[in-house]
Design a protein around this motif. Sequence first.
Motif, PDB file in Angstrom:
ATOM      1  N   HIS A   1      34.926 -48.156 -66.487  1.00  0.00           N
ATOM      2  CA  HIS A   1      36.146 -47.555 -65.941  1.00  0.00           C
ATOM      3  C   HIS A   1      37.257 -47.428 -66.995  1.00  0.00           C
ATOM      4  O   HIS A   1      37.960 -46.408 -67.060  1.00  0.00           O
ATOM      5  CB  HIS A   1      36.621 -48.423 -64.763  1.00  0.00           C
ATOM      6  CG  HIS A   1      37.823 -47.895 -64.059  1.00  0.00           C
ATOM      7  ND1 HIS A   1      37.787 -46.801 -63.216  1.00  0.00           N
ATOM      8  CD2 HIS A   1      39.115 -48.312 -64.075  1.00  0.00           C
ATOM      9  CE1 HIS A   1      38.999 -46.580 -62.748  1.00  0.00           C
ATOM     10  NE2 HIS A   1      39.831 -47.480 -63.246  1.00  0.00           N
TER      11      HIS A   1
ATOM     12  N   GLY B   1      54.219 -49.004 -57.099  1.00  0.00           N
ATOM     13  CA  GLY B   1      54.838 -48.269 -58.210  1.00  0.00           C
ATOM     14  C   GLY B   1      55.736 -47.127 -57.755  1.00  0.00           C
ATOM     15  O   GLY B   1      56.921 -47.094 -58.109  1.00  0.00           O
TER      16      GLY B   1
ATOM     17  N   ASN C   1      46.160 -41.774 -62.320  1.00  0.00           N
ATOM     18  CA  ASN C   1      45.529 -42.594 -61.281  1.00  0.00           C
ATOM     19  C   ASN C   1      44.012 -42.411 -61.366  1.00  0.00           C
ATOM     20  O   ASN C   1      43.528 -41.481 -62.026  1.00  0.00           O
ATOM     21  CB  ASN C   1      46.039 -42.178 -59.895  1.00  0.00           C
ATOM     22  CG  ASN C   1      47.439 -42.710 -59.649  1.00  0.00           C
ATOM     23  OD1 ASN C   1      47.695 -43.905 -59.792  1.00  0.00           O
ATOM     24  ND2 ASN C   1      48.358 -41.823 -59.299  1.00  0.00           N
ATOM     25  N   ASP C   2      43.277 -43.290 -60.700  1.00  0.00           N
ATOM     26  CA  ASP C   2      41.819 -43.236 -60.795  1.00  0.00           C
ATOM     27  C   ASP C   2      41.280 -41.856 -60.402  1.00  0.00           C
ATOM     28  O   ASP C   2      41.671 -41.305 -59.377  1.00  0.00           O
ATOM     29  CB  ASP C   2      41.208 -44.315 -59.889  1.00  0.00           C
ATOM     30  CG  ASP C   2      41.443 -45.697 -60.461  1.00  0.00           C
ATOM     31  OD1 ASP C   2      41.861 -45.797 -61.633  1.00  0.00           O
ATOM     32  OD2 ASP C   2      41.193 -46.684 -59.743  1.00  0.00           O
TER      33      ASP C   2
ATOM     34  N   ASN D   1      54.808 -43.289 -64.065  1.00  0.00           N
ATOM     35  CA  ASN D   1      56.226 -43.621 -63.937  1.00  0.00           C
ATOM     36  C   ASN D   1      57.069 -42.821 -64.946  1.00  0.00           C
ATOM     37  O   ASN D   1      56.909 -42.956 -66.155  1.00  0.00           O
ATOM     38  CB  ASN D   1      56.395 -45.136 -64.168  1.00  0.00           C
ATOM     39  CG  ASN D   1      57.772 -45.601 -63.839  1.00  0.00           C
ATOM     40  OD1 ASN D   1      58.721 -45.307 -64.548  1.00  0.00           O
ATOM     41  ND2 ASN D   1      57.894 -46.332 -62.741  1.00  0.00           N
TER      42      ASN D   1
ATOM     43  N   GLU E   1      59.802 -46.969 -58.221  1.00  0.00           N
ATOM     44  CA  GLU E   1      60.342 -45.879 -59.050  1.00  0.00           C
ATOM     45  C   GLU E   1      61.419 -45.094 -58.296  1.00  0.00           C
ATOM     46  O   GLU E   1      62.469 -44.777 -58.844  1.00  0.00           O
ATOM     47  CB  GLU E   1      59.211 -44.937 -59.495  1.00  0.00           C
ATOM     48  CG  GLU E   1      59.750 -43.794 -60.328  1.00  0.00           C
ATOM     49  CD  GLU E   1      58.696 -42.944 -61.017  1.00  0.00           C
ATOM     50  OE1 GLU E   1      57.508 -43.054 -60.655  1.00  0.00           O
ATOM     51  OE2 GLU E   1      59.074 -42.166 -61.899  1.00  0.00           O
TER      52      GLU E   1
ATOM     53  N   HIS F   1      39.946 -44.362 -68.571  1.00  0.00           N
ATOM     54  CA  HIS F   1      41.410 -44.406 -68.732  1.00  0.00           C
ATOM     55  C   HIS F   1      41.804 -44.242 -70.205  1.00  0.00           C
ATOM     56  O   HIS F   1      42.747 -43.529 -70.522  1.00  0.00           O
ATOM     57  CB  HIS F   1      41.964 -45.739 -68.227  1.00  0.00           C
ATOM     58  CG  HIS F   1      42.185 -45.795 -66.738  1.00  0.00           C
ATOM     59  ND1 HIS F   1      42.918 -44.846 -66.060  1.00  0.00           N
ATOM     60  CD2 HIS F   1      41.777 -46.693 -65.800  1.00  0.00           C
ATOM     61  CE1 HIS F   1      42.967 -45.164 -64.770  1.00  0.00           C
ATOM     62  NE2 HIS F   1      42.269 -46.271 -64.579  1.00  0.00           N
TER      63      HIS F   1
ATOM     64  N   GLY G   1      47.459 -45.822 -63.897  1.00  0.00           N
ATOM     65  CA  GLY G   1      48.377 -45.500 -62.798  1.00  0.00           C
ATOM     66  C   GLY G   1      49.859 -45.675 -63.133  1.00  0.00           C
ATOM     67  O   GLY G   1      50.690 -44.842 -62.739  1.00  0.00           O
ATOM     68  N   VAL G   2      50.209 -46.723 -63.884  1.00  0.00           N
ATOM     69  CA  VAL G   2      51.618 -46.989 -64.190  1.00  0.00           C
ATOM     70  C   VAL G   2      52.200 -45.899 -65.103  1.00  0.00           C
ATOM     71  O   VAL G   2      53.415 -45.674 -65.134  1.00  0.00           O
ATOM     72  CB  VAL G   2      51.793 -48.408 -64.798  1.00  0.00           C
ATOM     73  CG1 VAL G   2      53.249 -48.719 -65.090  1.00  0.00           C
ATOM     74  CG2 VAL G   2      51.224 -49.468 -63.854  1.00  0.00           C
TER      75      VAL G   2
ATOM     76  N   ASP H   1      53.432 -53.680 -57.708  1.00  0.00           N
ATOM     77  CA  ASP H   1      53.004 -53.817 -56.304  1.00  0.00           C
ATOM     78  C   ASP H   1      53.674 -55.028 -55.652  1.00  0.00           C
ATOM     79  O   ASP H   1      54.106 -54.965 -54.497  1.00  0.00           O
ATOM     80  CB  ASP H   1      51.471 -53.937 -56.223  1.00  0.00           C
ATOM     81  CG  ASP H   1      50.775 -52.651 -56.650  1.00  0.00           C
ATOM     82  OD1 ASP H   1      51.403 -51.583 -56.547  1.00  0.00           O
ATOM     83  OD2 ASP H   1      49.616 -52.715 -57.113  1.00  0.00           O
TER      84      ASP H   1
ATOM     85  N   GLY I   1      50.833 -52.961 -63.224  1.00  0.00           N
ATOM     86  CA  GLY I   1      50.782 -52.309 -61.912  1.00  0.00           C
ATOM     87  C   GLY I   1      50.840 -53.322 -60.775  1.00  0.00           C
ATOM     88  O   GLY I   1      51.475 -53.090 -59.743  1.00  0.00           O
TER      89      GLY I   1
ATOM     90  N   SER J   1      47.412 -50.271 -65.564  1.00  0.00           N
ATOM     91  CA  SER J   1      46.981 -49.920 -64.210  1.00  0.00           C
ATOM     92  C   SER J   1      47.189 -51.124 -63.295  1.00  0.00           C
ATOM     93  O   SER J   1      47.873 -52.088 -63.648  1.00  0.00           O
ATOM     94  CB  SER J   1      45.509 -49.508 -64.251  1.00  0.00           C
ATOM     95  OG  SER J   1      44.712 -50.634 -64.550  1.00  0.00           O
ATOM     96  N   GLY J   2      46.570 -51.058 -62.108  1.00  0.00           N
ATOM     97  CA  GLY J   2      46.716 -52.157 -61.158  1.00  0.00           C
ATOM     98  C   GLY J   2      45.937 -53.391 -61.604  1.00  0.00           C
ATOM     99  O   GLY J   2      46.262 -54.518 -61.230  1.00  0.00           O
ATOM    100  N   GLY J   3      44.915 -53.189 -62.435  1.00  0.00           N
ATOM    101  CA  GLY J   3      44.068 -54.313 -62.845  1.00  0.00           C
ATOM    102  C   GLY J   3      44.160 -54.644 -64.328  1.00  0.00           C
ATOM    103  O   GLY J   3      43.713 -55.705 -64.751  1.00  0.00           O
TER     104      GLY J   3
HETATM  105  O1  KG4 Z   1      44.883 -46.610 -62.542  1.00  0.00           O
HETATM  106  P1  KG4 Z   1      45.125 -46.898 -61.105  1.00  0.00           P
HETATM  107  O2  KG4 Z   1      45.165 -45.745 -60.145  1.00  0.00           O
HETATM  108  O3  KG4 Z   1      44.068 -47.905 -60.532  1.00  0.00           O
HETATM  109  C1  KG4 Z   1      43.584 -49.005 -61.223  1.00  0.00           C
HETATM  110  O4  KG4 Z   1      42.639 -48.844 -62.025  1.00  0.00           O
HETATM  111  O5  KG4 Z   1      44.174 -50.089 -60.983  1.00  0.00           O
HETATM  112  O6  KG4 Z   1      46.522 -47.717 -61.044  1.00  0.00           O
HETATM  113  C2  KG4 Z   1      47.080 -48.149 -59.848  1.00  0.00           C
HETATM  114  C3  KG4 Z   1      48.383 -48.880 -60.152  1.00  0.00           C
HETATM  115  C4  KG4 Z   1      49.037 -49.547 -58.932  1.00  0.00           C
HETATM  116  O7  KG4 Z   1      49.378 -50.875 -59.253  1.00  0.00           O
HETATM  117  C5  KG4 Z   1      50.283 -48.695 -58.694  1.00  0.00           C
HETATM  118  O8  KG4 Z   1      51.378 -49.400 -58.111  1.00  0.00           O
HETATM  119  C6  KG4 Z   1      50.613 -48.220 -60.096  1.00  0.00           C
HETATM  120  O9  KG4 Z   1      49.361 -47.957 -60.683  1.00  0.00           O
HETATM  121  N1  KG4 Z   1      51.435 -47.010 -60.067  1.00  0.00           N
HETATM  122  C7  KG4 Z   1      52.700 -46.952 -60.567  1.00  0.00           C
HETATM  123  C8  KG4 Z   1      53.165 -45.649 -60.268  1.00  0.00           C
HETATM  124  N2  KG4 Z   1      52.176 -44.965 -59.613  1.00  0.00           N
HETATM  125  C9  KG4 Z   1      51.123 -45.814 -59.511  1.00  0.00           C
HETATM  126  N3  KG4 Z   1      53.436 -47.879 -61.199  1.00  0.00           N
HETATM  127  C10 KG4 Z   1      54.688 -47.512 -61.563  1.00  0.00           C
HETATM  128  N4  KG4 Z   1      55.231 -46.298 -61.293  1.00  0.00           N
HETATM  129  C11 KG4 Z   1      54.499 -45.343 -60.662  1.00  0.00           C
HETATM  130  N5  KG4 Z   1      55.041 -44.146 -60.400  1.00  0.00           N
END
Ligand code: KG4
Length: 333
Positions: free
Chosen positions: A110, A180, A294-295, A267, A184, A114, A263-264, A167, A163, A135-137
């Motif tokens: 994965h 996120g 995002n994924d 922002n 934001e 990214h 995902g972050v 959250d 991320g 990201s979230g992880g």
């Molecule tokens: O890459 P992703 O879609 O999934 C993973 O692989 O984890 O990332 C998801 C993360 C979540 O924690 C979400 O809150 C964050 O990305 N995220 C953001 C924004 N959009 C998504 N964090 C900050 N600002 C944003 N606009």
Amino acid sequence: MIILGIETSCDETSVAILNNKEVISSFTFSQADIHAVFGGVVPEVASRNHLMKIKPLFDKALAHAGMKAEDIDLIAVTSAPGLIGSLFVGVSFAKGLAYALDKPIMDVHHLAGHILSAELSDSSLKPPYIALVVSGGHTHIYKVTDKPLNFTLLGRTIDDAAGEAFDKVSKMLGGSYPGGPFVEKLAVTGNNAAIPFPIALKKEDNFSFSGLKTAVLNQVQRGDYSAEDIAASFQHTVAKTLYLKTSRIALKEKINSMVVSGGVACNKALRNYFSENGEKDKLVIHFPAFDLCNDNAAMIAYAAYRMSEGVDINIYKDLGFAAGDTRHEISAP
Ligand code: KG4
Ligand code: ZN
């Protein structure tokens, strides 16, 4: 070469078709609204929704591309890391297709998706570059060199991912999952200099976000500042922390090209902070398009494209891998 990409590692079901590096079709179903009522991703609910969505998305991707399943040359699927039940749905679907169509299948890490995703948005971007995956992880910094999958881990979070911190802070401020976008939006009318939150491990390359999370909780409980000011100050501290360490590594490595993905990277305040400071430090900052942060399955298919360069793809006619495993380990948990 026509590449089918499949991504089901967390709560996005995604299918994409690429013709080499060109995205022909890409469809993602986000389960965010389904999990929002629980305040986070419920693994069993995620797997069941992947199961319901994967075949309709596959049909839609083929129809949009004007193709038949037989036109696919290579199947690429995220095999790790992620929620095991969720990965299992994508990997099983991909293996079934590979077996039925007698096509090669590549298991993709994965993070490789990214890390490489910005190349898909900007064809002029070439290694070497420093990639920050937020990201979230994961909150991981890699050096990416010319060979595909030649990723060297140079820094990472020792506790929460950025991320994950978004959250959790969202929850503290009364928002829902994913946090996120909520933080934001709140931050837009807040003062990002209202609270001087600390930057952890300032002199080190690794990150830590658990102290920042506690500092935010203390401010929320004290009630001296508005939710908007807390959100803006938190977001600014995350951007500053991420930039400080990633730019320092880039300058140390003498690499002036940097990628911020995951995902972050959606922002906008973070993007602006990186772009403005990057210009001052003579670093060129690349972001994937928003829909590639995002994924998504397009980045998985693209990683497979990069890994297949100069390789006979028939070496991938082997179904002997499992969800949760990868034959292309990169230095990350
Ligand atoms: O890459 P992703 O879609 O999934 C993973 O692989 O984890 O990332 C998801 C993360 C979540 O924690 C979400 O809150 C964050 O990305 N995220 C953001 C924004 N959009 C998504 N964090 C900050 N600002 C944003 N606009
Ligand atoms: Zn991800």
